[in-house]
Design an enzyme around this catalytic site. Structure first.
Site, PDB file in Angstrom:
ATOM      1  N   ARG A 102       0.844  -1.189   0.000  1.00  0.00           N
ATOM      2  CA  ARG A 102       0.000   0.000   0.000  1.00  0.00           C
ATOM      3  C   ARG A 102       0.886   1.248   0.000  1.00  0.00           C
ATOM      4  O   ARG A 102       1.923   1.282   0.646  1.00  0.00           O
ATOM      5  CB  ARG A 102      -0.857  -0.034   1.267  1.00  0.00           C
ATOM      6  CG  ARG A 102      -1.828   1.107   1.438  1.00  0.00           C
ATOM      7  CD  ARG A 102      -2.947   1.044   0.459  1.00  0.00           C
ATOM      8  NE  ARG A 102      -4.086   1.858   0.865  1.00  0.00           N
ATOM      9  CZ  ARG A 102      -5.075   2.156   0.038  1.00  0.00           C
ATOM     10  NH1 ARG A 102      -5.065   1.725  -1.212  1.00  0.00           N
ATOM     11  NH2 ARG A 102      -6.102   2.870   0.460  1.00  0.00           N
ATOM     12  N   THR A 375      -8.540   0.796  -9.614  1.00  0.00           N
ATOM     13  CA  THR A 375      -8.153  -0.465  -9.011  1.00  0.00           C
ATOM     14  C   THR A 375      -8.371  -1.614  -9.979  1.00  0.00           C
ATOM     15  O   THR A 375      -9.264  -1.536 -10.824  1.00  0.00           O
ATOM     16  CB  THR A 375      -9.024  -0.657  -7.766  1.00  0.00           C
ATOM     17  OG1 THR A 375      -8.890   0.531  -7.009  1.00  0.00           O
ATOM     18  CG2 THR A 375      -8.640  -1.863  -6.985  1.00  0.00           C
ATOM     19  N   ASN A 395      -6.066   4.271  -7.102  1.00  0.00           N
ATOM     20  CA  ASN A 395      -7.264   4.818  -6.474  1.00  0.00           C
ATOM     21  C   ASN A 395      -8.252   5.202  -7.566  1.00  0.00           C
ATOM     22  O   ASN A 395      -8.934   4.343  -8.101  1.00  0.00           O
ATOM     23  CB  ASN A 395      -6.981   5.962  -5.513  1.00  0.00           C
ATOM     24  CG  ASN A 395      -8.183   6.251  -4.638  1.00  0.00           C
ATOM     25  OD1 ASN A 395      -9.049   5.385  -4.498  1.00  0.00           O
ATOM     26  ND2 ASN A 395      -8.285   7.413  -4.058  1.00  0.00           N
ATOM     27  N   ASP A 417      -7.790   8.336   0.329  1.00  0.00           N
ATOM     28  CA  ASP A 417      -8.317   7.219   1.130  1.00  0.00           C
ATOM     29  C   ASP A 417      -8.111   7.436   2.628  1.00  0.00           C
ATOM     30  O   ASP A 417      -8.657   6.704   3.445  1.00  0.00           O
ATOM     31  CB  ASP A 417      -7.679   5.886   0.699  1.00  0.00           C
ATOM     32  CG  ASP A 417      -8.500   5.177  -0.381  1.00  0.00           C
ATOM     33  OD1 ASP A 417      -9.632   5.620  -0.647  1.00  0.00           O
ATOM     34  OD2 ASP A 417      -8.016   4.183  -0.949  1.00  0.00           O
ATOM     35  N   SER A 447     -10.076  -0.673   0.980  1.00  0.00           N
ATOM     36  CA  SER A 447     -11.164  -1.666   0.975  1.00  0.00           C
ATOM     37  C   SER A 447     -10.768  -2.909   0.187  1.00  0.00           C
ATOM     38  O   SER A 447     -11.563  -3.838   0.071  1.00  0.00           O
ATOM     39  CB  SER A 447     -12.407  -1.087   0.301  1.00  0.00           C
ATOM     40  OG  SER A 447     -12.880   0.004   1.028  1.00  0.00           O
ATOM     41  N   GLY A 467     -13.429  -1.343  -7.088  1.00  0.00           N
ATOM     42  CA  GLY A 467     -14.747  -0.753  -6.811  1.00  0.00           C
ATOM     43  C   GLY A 467     -14.809   0.082  -5.550  1.00  0.00           C
ATOM     44  O   GLY A 467     -15.899   0.282  -5.001  1.00  0.00           O
TER      45      GLY A 467
HETATM   46  O1  DON Z   1      -7.899   1.087  -1.585  1.00  0.00           O
HETATM   47  C1  DON Z   1      -9.074   1.342  -1.823  1.00  0.00           C
HETATM   48  O2  DON Z   1      -9.997   0.886  -1.187  1.00  0.00           O
HETATM   49  C2  DON Z   1      -9.400   2.252  -3.001  1.00  0.00           C
HETATM   50  N1  DON Z   1      -8.293   3.107  -3.281  1.00  0.00           N
HETATM   51  C3  DON Z   1      -9.787   1.395  -4.173  1.00  0.00           C
HETATM   52  C4  DON Z   1     -10.190   2.198  -5.380  1.00  0.00           C
HETATM   53  C5  DON Z   1     -10.924   1.421  -6.405  1.00  0.00           C
HETATM   54  O3  DON Z   1     -11.286   0.291  -6.208  1.00  0.00           O
HETATM   55  C6  DON Z   1     -11.220   2.133  -7.662  1.00  0.00           C
HETATM   56  N2  DON Z   1     -11.796   1.260  -8.620  1.00  0.00           N
HETATM   57  N3  DON Z   1     -12.874   1.207  -9.032  1.00  0.00           N
END
Ligand code: DON
Length: 562
Positions: A102, A375, A395, A417, A447, A467
């Site tokens: 991350r 993502t 993101n 986030d 998430s 998502g």
């Molecule tokens: O880490 C996360 O939860 C978010 N940055 C994920 C972003 C994401 O899934 C975008 N895609 N649709």
């Protein structure tokens, strides 16, 4: 009209050349049933890169690395080297691995860095442009993954270099997405990237990325130092200076991927292996699955108002806890044990009314006693019994929209986030507090929920999705659909999903969610909001000696195998 035409063109091209797969003419296979190994990812050329590696004798980790790197080229909206992610793997020798790559907050980040003089949240700054970027983790993650691989990096990165250097034909969906982002690319870039095109992008156009190819070659030749030090680091720092970003040489040189203890919990006869903090995925998937385990969902049936009601209430309760308690455990004492304990979850479930919608204003995070403490996803399995589930992200689509000048890759906008101000929703509507406040070096709550289901110690399901906040509810529903509703893999992937995240207090349903179920839920007191696609779920199911890989129909997702 133009886009519609482009869409027709690509599908025509794809079917015409289905037999002669090349980066310029390729087919999208949604499902593959095979005996040896499979890959499923957001792009057919990335899945193909993974398959090639499996066939060369690589294991699932080798193939996952090749797929991940190829995605950084062919799926620039989310595939990345300028972002971060998580890997969950089960190795043939029985070990479960959880790898955290991350992004982290730069050392100069401060808790209130996105507040203006009057204390208002500046989500424009946390979501776009240079200040939105966290220190990228992906390349450190890939080299940490390499520990479990067999083949050298030079072999695994070769397909990505080739695709960047010689180009590939973009799909209709990619053309559409690049066109939609043109004004942002123009606004936020200090050096015009290859993604800007004066006329519109159309399906079948070739995308060549020479700068990215050069960066990938540096990574091939110098390892992680080819990204975090030397030429690439210099280009990132110059980009930061031009755009007033705050990532420093020390931030880059100091970045490390972290091996964490995988979250493993029983669900009926299965064992679920998933990602711990700093992804909220593991904690809240465990909460929702353990609540679901005690509900007669199977007897109510898929998409029955009663099953949707109970699952949505479980989602509401879990997301209320997420907002208050979850954040990077290295910086904040998160009471994971209590939040996932049977007693606590029973207490939470007692708040669910059998036939009536709850109200988020009446549901707060649980009270714990002070004593307790764009993502993209890919799955791979091989013939030895190794399985890999990786979710990686910038993101938002194309991250902060900034391509590092001369280096050819997008930076993330992962700083959004964090909870930039208590109670202010991030771009996915998630709210947070102290646990997820910004601090230098801290990792922002995610998430992402790369997940495996083991049956008697053997891999049964590999699953995950992008998502935003809908990730964990989509993984939850996909598992319940297969384990409780005996749904086929394709249906579990493609049938409409729903989502409740405590705040806002509504159930989001995907287009295609049955109208009569909507009406029944409205009668129970729910506010229902229809929205576009929820996630792009990839699933591999292994049973009876057969491997079934399914890519989501919501995108260009494709399965490969042999
Ligand atoms: O880490 C996360 O939860 C978010 N940055 C994920 C972003 C994401 O899934 C975008 N895609 N649709």
């Amino acid at each position: 009209m133009r886009l519609l035409f482009a869409g027709i063109l690509v599908s025509f091209t794809c079917s015409l050349y289905a037999q002669t797969s090349s980066p310029y003419h390729y087919a999208i296979q949604k499902k593959k049933v095979v005996a040896n190994g499979a890959v499923v990812s957001a792009h057919p050329l990335a899945s193909r890169a993974g398959l090639t590696i499996l066939q060369k004798g690589g294991n699932a980790v080798d193939a996952a690395i090749a797929t991940q790197l190829a995605l950084a080229v062919v799926y620039p909206a989310a595939g990345n080297i300028g972002g971060g992610g998580f890997m969950v793997a089960h190795l043939a020798d029985g070990r479960n691995i959880a790898l955290d790559f991350r992004e982290k907050a730069p050392a100069a980040a401060t808790r209130d860095m996105y507040l203006d003089a009057s204390g208002n949240a500046r989500t424009d700054l946390s979501q776009n442009g240079h200040l939105a970027a966290g220190v990228p983790g992906t390349i450190a993650g890939i080299f940490a993954e390499l520990k479990y691989a067999r083949l050298p990096m030079s072999t695994l990165i070769a397909p990505a270099i080739d695709l960047a250097e010689n180009g590939f034909a973009i799909t209709a969906a990619e053309a559409h997405s690049l066109n939609a982002a043109q004004s942002s690319f123009k606004k936020y870039n200090t050096v015009g990237p290859v993604f800007i095109k004066e006329e519109s992008w159309k399906a079948g156009d070739t995308l060549i990325q020479k700068d990215l190819a050069k960066t990938l070659r540096l990574i091939r030749d110098k390892g992680a130092a080819g990204f975090y030090e030397g030429e690439t680091a210099r280009l990132i720092l110059e980009e930061m200076q031009r755009g007033k970003g705050i990532i420093t040489a020390a931030d880059l040189a100091g970045y490390q991927a972290k091996e964490r203890e995988a979250t493993v919990f029983p669900y009926k006869q299965y064992s679920i292996v998933t990602m711990p903090l700093p992804s909220s995925g593991g904690v809240i998937l465990q909460q929702m699955m353990k609540m679901a385990e005690e509900l007669p969902l199977k007897s109510y049936g898929f998409e029955s108002p009663k099953a949707v009601h109970l699952m949505a209430e479980a989602e509401r309760l879990a997301y209320a806890d997420r907002a208050k308690y979850l954040g990077d455990r290295d910086y904040y004492a998160v009471p994971v044990k209590t939040l996932t304990s049977k007693a606590y979850l029973h207490e939470r479930m007692s708040l669910i009314q059998p036939d009536k919608a709850g109200a988020s204003k009446d549901i707060q995070a649980g009270v714990l006693s002070p004593a307790s403490e764009e993502t993209t996803h890919l799955n791979v399995c091989d013939r030895q019994g190794n399985a890999v589930s990786i979710t990686t992200t910038l993101n938002g689509g194309y991250g902060n929209k900034v391509v590092v000048g001369g280096a050819g890759f997008f930076l993330n906008n992962e700083m959004d986030d964090f909870s930039i101000k208590p109670g202010v929703p991030n771009m996915y509507g998630a709210v947070g507090a102290e646990a997820n406040a910004i601090a230098p070096g801290k990792r922002m709550l995610s998430s992402m929920t790369p997940t495996l289901v083991l049956d008697k110690g053997k891999v049964f399901i590999i699953a995950g999705t992008p998502g935003g906040t809908t990730i964990t509810t989509s993984v939850f529903q996909t598992l319940i659909d297969i384990l409780e509703f005996n749904m086929t893999t394709e249906d579990a992937v493609n049938k409409p999903k729903f989502h409740h995240q405590w705040l806002p207090d509504e159930i989001f349903v995907e287009t295609g969610f049955p109208i009569e179920v909507r009406e029944a839920l409205q009668k129970m007191g729910y506010t229902i909001t229809q929205r576009g696609s929820i996630g792009r779920t990839e699933v591999i199911k292994i049973s009876g000696g057969k491997i079934e890989a399914v890519g989501d129909s919501r995108g260009d997702d494709a399965a490969e195998g042999y």
